[in-house]
Design a protein around this motif. Structure first.
Motif, PDB file in Angstrom:
ATOM      1  N   ASN A  59       0.913  -0.899  -0.457  1.00  0.00           N
ATOM      2  CA  ASN A  59       0.149  -0.454   0.188  1.00  0.00           C
ATOM      3  C   ASN A  59       1.383   1.430  -0.649  1.00  0.00           C
ATOM      4  O   ASN A  59       0.040   2.705   0.593  1.00  0.00           O
ATOM      5  N   CYS A  66      -2.740  -4.324  -1.758  1.00  0.00           N
ATOM      6  CA  CYS A  66      -3.229  -5.384  -0.566  1.00  0.00           C
ATOM      7  C   CYS A  66      -4.262  -5.913  -0.884  1.00  0.00           C
ATOM      8  O   CYS A  66      -5.311  -5.482  -2.352  1.00  0.00           O
ATOM      9  N   CYS A  69      -8.863  -5.930   1.373  1.00  0.00           N
ATOM     10  CA  CYS A  69     -10.723  -5.592   0.799  1.00  0.00           C
ATOM     11  C   CYS A  69      -9.779  -4.012   0.032  1.00  0.00           C
ATOM     12  O   CYS A  69      -8.761  -4.463  -0.613  1.00  0.00           O
ATOM     13  N   CYS A  85      -3.407  -3.344   7.176  1.00  0.00           N
ATOM     14  CA  CYS A  85      -3.534  -3.429   9.072  1.00  0.00           C
ATOM     15  C   CYS A  85      -3.338  -5.279   8.628  1.00  0.00           C
ATOM     16  O   CYS A  85      -3.188  -5.612   8.319  1.00  0.00           O
ATOM     17  N   ARG A 244      -8.712  -0.930   8.038  1.00  0.00           N
ATOM     18  CA  ARG A 244      -8.188   0.731   7.974  1.00  0.00           C
ATOM     19  C   ARG A 244      -8.579   1.429   7.897  1.00  0.00           C
ATOM     20  O   ARG A 244      -8.688   2.383   8.161  1.00  0.00           O
TER      21      ARG A 244
HETATM   22  S1  SF4 Z   1      -8.046  -2.370   4.823  1.00  0.00           S
HETATM   23 FE1  SF4 Z   1      -6.681  -3.938   5.327  1.00  0.00          FE
HETATM   24  S2  SF4 Z   1      -7.306  -6.140   4.162  1.00  0.00           S
HETATM   25 FE2  SF4 Z   1      -8.186  -3.674   3.845  1.00  0.00          FE
HETATM   26  S3  SF4 Z   1      -6.511  -3.469   2.039  1.00  0.00           S
HETATM   27 FE3  SF4 Z   1      -6.037  -1.951   3.967  1.00  0.00          FE
HETATM   28  S4  SF4 Z   1      -4.425  -3.149   4.375  1.00  0.00           S
HETATM   29 FE4  SF4 Z   1      -5.741  -4.274   2.899  1.00  0.00          FE
END
Ligand code: SF4
Length: 768
Positions: A59, A66, A69, A85, A244
């Motif tokens: 990210n 990632c 999600c 996360c 996140r």
């Molecule tokens: S919130 Fe977590 S699972 Fe979702 S894109 Fe960000 S790092 Fe990945």
């Protein structure tokens, strides 16, 4: 009325119990336990080198997007310590595991033996290392060359009496470049049978938002989340599914914003967030998030929203011009009069009672809505997987329109996508209902006549395979069998196919419940370096807020035989289509910039795609609702009249909603602990209200069968441990995919065909 029965167990959903341990339901999320849990997965699956190479790039601008999600990354500074996360780390660790399984492994293990493993155990086996075929009548996958695999697929596709006998499924991990090339190949082949995982998640959002606001995507940006005065979170568990997002909620709180959470379950991630990157916050015990928690009965969201609309109307009548945003309503909307007429027929008291929420709580939340304009509503599957799901989302749009909370800083719609590129895939044309202008642009750019007849959505595809109308099933990623409803029915449908093909990184249940002949085509993952024609290639994705950005693999692929999704499609297209249409698939597979140039020609908003995607952080796609321009039939935002839930629940029945544990991502099971809910080392549980447990005269942790009966078919989820849990009376919750056996494939949301996974009527039966 046929009296068929689907019972538990078998290769579809093996019954295996863990050693259940319970602890108190958590009221705090993230913090050091998240660091520990993520660390364990890294140590289990990765080398130190691969962990460093991937996590410092995860990210980050120009790094790896990632594969979890679709929560957006900050436009500005990203945390150098780690812009991810706990579940982002687990997603990387799952994919970047170095263990591999090749033909040698499958010589030792039959499909039947492997099918006895749980999804958790299957996921631990390792990355697929080479193409595999399962010949008709055999119980062993064997090695096959890529070229022979493509020839086999081409043979089957050519033997079909119509291209519409083939089904091409897409999971939301597929990149923009692969998705665009995939839909181009499928349409050049001659069908719109392009169901995707969006059909099972936010299709209801897309339908409702397109109808009312003219665009099927959310209107807010991350910055809006930070500036909102009130954020309402409905039917979403961000602490597990979009972690996140908690940082954004914390920022909103710090800026004086208020949070209203509407959920049948008191999820830890809605209550408190402890930022694991801040020792001070850890010492201080984190940040409390939700100001008003509304523990709603399952599927009573329209009743709650309609009650608030009635109260807004009453306040407006008492203080004309002070409550409704009339300047916005008059200039940008249509249908206010019929909505007001409708609300005058409604009884707010009765609606509030129907929600099961104490009136004072509903009014406390209403007070926040009444006195603020910068309002954002966020939601996920808790609103989209019901028969009246489209009504749920249209009703929340009504509330935002009355307040003028659309297309302004700090205000708007926020459907949060659960798969990293599910929104991008739809933008690329992965849709069984393509728009005429999209097909015209394809025709214009590639000089062929694409099919115009709409294709199968997921629930149609299942019926088609079951009825013999779908003979070849091709899946680009995903785990179709475990993700879909009615597991046994769907399994039977897949078995009736002549050929099933899965492009995958790891072994999953859909490979073990297969067509007469089956193929597994192993592909590169998001973390793998993708070299084409000697050049490292990058792909791009689109997050929930419409930001298109790049993703570049950082690791040497686990096997030299793997191909990228783009390369697989290009070589397959060459084999299947030969020179049917004049497209240089090889050239595009050698240089993804050429694919992006074609996307730029076909899809609006991608001007200078190759330059802008290389900008740090990428670029925002146009979003008309964000600009208060509504691309609907009348070019106005539309007020609508919506249906309350019409669930007919018997005296001895409950409404079951499927949920994810904190240790899973979609159908991928990272571990057996649902840490926040205090359920450790066990997934075969049914969470019930203590009074319902008493009503059913169940002993503590009694093992029960859960049964749903739809269209004369009894579906039995055998052997689940009944657990008392803080859930409204009359409702219960079970983990998916285990509970998908109870979800009927023929029952789905009006208009969107999204399965009713969040409101299935069930009975609890004592085991004999
Ligand atoms: S919130 Fe977590 S699972 Fe979702 S894109 Fe960000 S790092 Fe990945």
């Amino acid at each position: 009325m046929s009296s068929k029965e689907y019972k538990g167990g078998g290769p579809e959903v093996p019954i295996e119990f863990g050693k259940l341990k319970l602890k108190a339901v958590d009221t705090k999320s993230a913090g050091l336990p998240a660091v520990w849990s993520a660390g364990v997965k890294v140590v289990e699956n990765m080398t130190a080198g691969s962990a460093v190479k991937t996590l410092f790039k995860l990210n980050q601008k120009g790094g790896i997007d990632c594969p979890g999600c679709a929560w957006p990354d900050p436009d500005d500074d990203r945390s150098a310590l780690g812009e991810y996360c706990e579940n982002g780390v687990k997603a990387i660790a799952e994919e970047a595991m170095r263990r591999q399984i090749d033909a040698g492994f499958f010589r030792k293990h039959t499909v039947s033996q492997l099918a006895e493993l749980t999804d958790y155990e299957l996921g631990k086996l390792g990355r697929l290392a080479e193409p595999l075929v399962l010949h008709e009548g055999s119980d062993h996958y064997t090695s096959i060359s890529w070229s022979e695999a493509f020839r086999l697929i081409a043979r089957h596709l050519h033997e079909l009496s119509s291209p519409d006998e083939a089904i091409f499924y897409t999971s939301g991990r597929t990149s923009n470049e692969a998705a665009f090339l995939y839909q181009l190949f499928v349409r050049a082949y001659g069908t719109n049978n392009l169901p995707d995982c969006s059909n099972m998640c936010h299709e209801s959002s897309g339908k409702a938002l397109s109808e009312t606001l003219g665009i099927g995507k959310g209107s807010v940006t991350l910055k809006d989340m930070h500036e909102a005065e009130v954020i309402i979170i409905m039917g979403q568990n961000p602490g597990t599914n979009h972690p996140r997002m908690l940082s954004a909620l914390e920022k909103c709180k710090r800026n004086g914003g208020k949070i209203i959470s509407v959920n049948p379950l008191p999820e830890a991630g809605l209550i408190n967030f402890t930022d694991p990157q801040s020792p001070l916050k850890i010492l201080k015990g984190g940040t409390d998030l939700t100001d008003v928690f509304l523990q709603i009965k399952v599927n009573e969201d329209v009743a709650l929203l309609k009650a608030w609309l009635c109260l807004l109307l009453k306040a407006e009548e008492q203080r004309p011009g002070e409550v409704f945003d009339w300047s916005f309503i008059k200039s940008h909307t249509k249908g206010i009069d019929s909505l007001i007429e409708h609300l005058k027929t409604q009884d707010a008291e009765a609606l509030i009672a129907q929600t099961g929420i104490p009136k004072d709580q509903v009014l406390k939340a209403f007070d926040l809505i009444l006195n603020h304009k910068k309002i954002i509503i966020c939601w996920a599957m808790g609103l989209t997987q019901h028969k009246n799901a489209v009504d749920n989302i249209r009703e929340l749009v009504n509330l935002l329109l009355l307040k003028g909370s659309i297309g302004k800083p700090g205000a708007g719609t926020c459907p949060v996508r659960g798969h990293s590129n599910v929104q991008g895939d739809r933008t690329m044309g992965i849709w069984e209902e393509p728009k005429p202008e999209f097909l015209d642009a394809l025709k214009e750019t590639f000089d062929f006549e694409p099919p115009r007849q709409h294709g199968f959505a997921v629930v149609d595809a299942i019926q088609a395979m079951y009825n013999g109308k779908g003979k070849v099933f091709f899946a680009m990623g995903g785990n179709f069998l475990s993700a879909t409803p009615d597991t046994y029915f769907t399994a039977e449908a897949m078995r009736r196919c002549d050929l099933t093909i899965h492009v995958s990184t790891k072994l999953n249940r859909s490979h073990l419940v297969h067509g007469k002949t089956a193929l597994i085509l192993p592909c590169l993952g998001r973390t793998d370096i993708d070299i084409q024609n000697g050049q490292a290639q990058f792909v791009s994705v689109e997050n929930s807020m419409g930001v298109v950005h790049s993703s570049q693999g950082q690791l040497k692929p686990p096997s030299r035989v793997l191909k990228s999704e783009v390369r697989i499609i290009a070589e397959l297209a060459k084999q299947v289509l030969k020179d049917k249409i004049n497209i240089d698939w090889e050239e595009m597979a050698n240089n993804y910039d050429l694919i992006r140039s074609k996307i730029e020609q076909v899809i609006p908003g991608f001007d200078h795609y190759n330059e802008r995607v290389r900008q740090p952080g990428g670029f925002y796609l146009p979003n008309s609702a964000r600009e208060q321009s509504f691309d609907t039939i009348d070019q106005k935002a539309l007020f609508t009249i919506n249906e309350l839930s019409d669930l007919d629940v018997g005296e001895d029945e409950l409404v079951m909603m499927t949920i994810r544990s904190h240790d899973q991502y979609n159908t991928t099971i990272y571990g057996m602990d649902d840490r926040y809910r205090g359920i450790l080392n066990e997934r075969r549980v049914v969470l019930m209200n203590a009074q319902d447990i008493e009503k059913y005269q169940l002993a503590e942790k009694e093992l029960v069968n859960v049964v749903s009966t739809y269209d004369g078919i009894r579906r039995v989820a055998e052997g689940f441990i009944s657990l008392p849990y803080p859930i409204p009376q009359g409702s219960c919750a079970m983990y998916f995919p285990e509970a998908n056996v109870l979800v009927p494939a023929k029952e789905f949301a009006r208009k969107s065909k999204t399965p009713i996974s969040k409101s299935v009527i069930v009975k609890i039966e004592k085991r004999k």
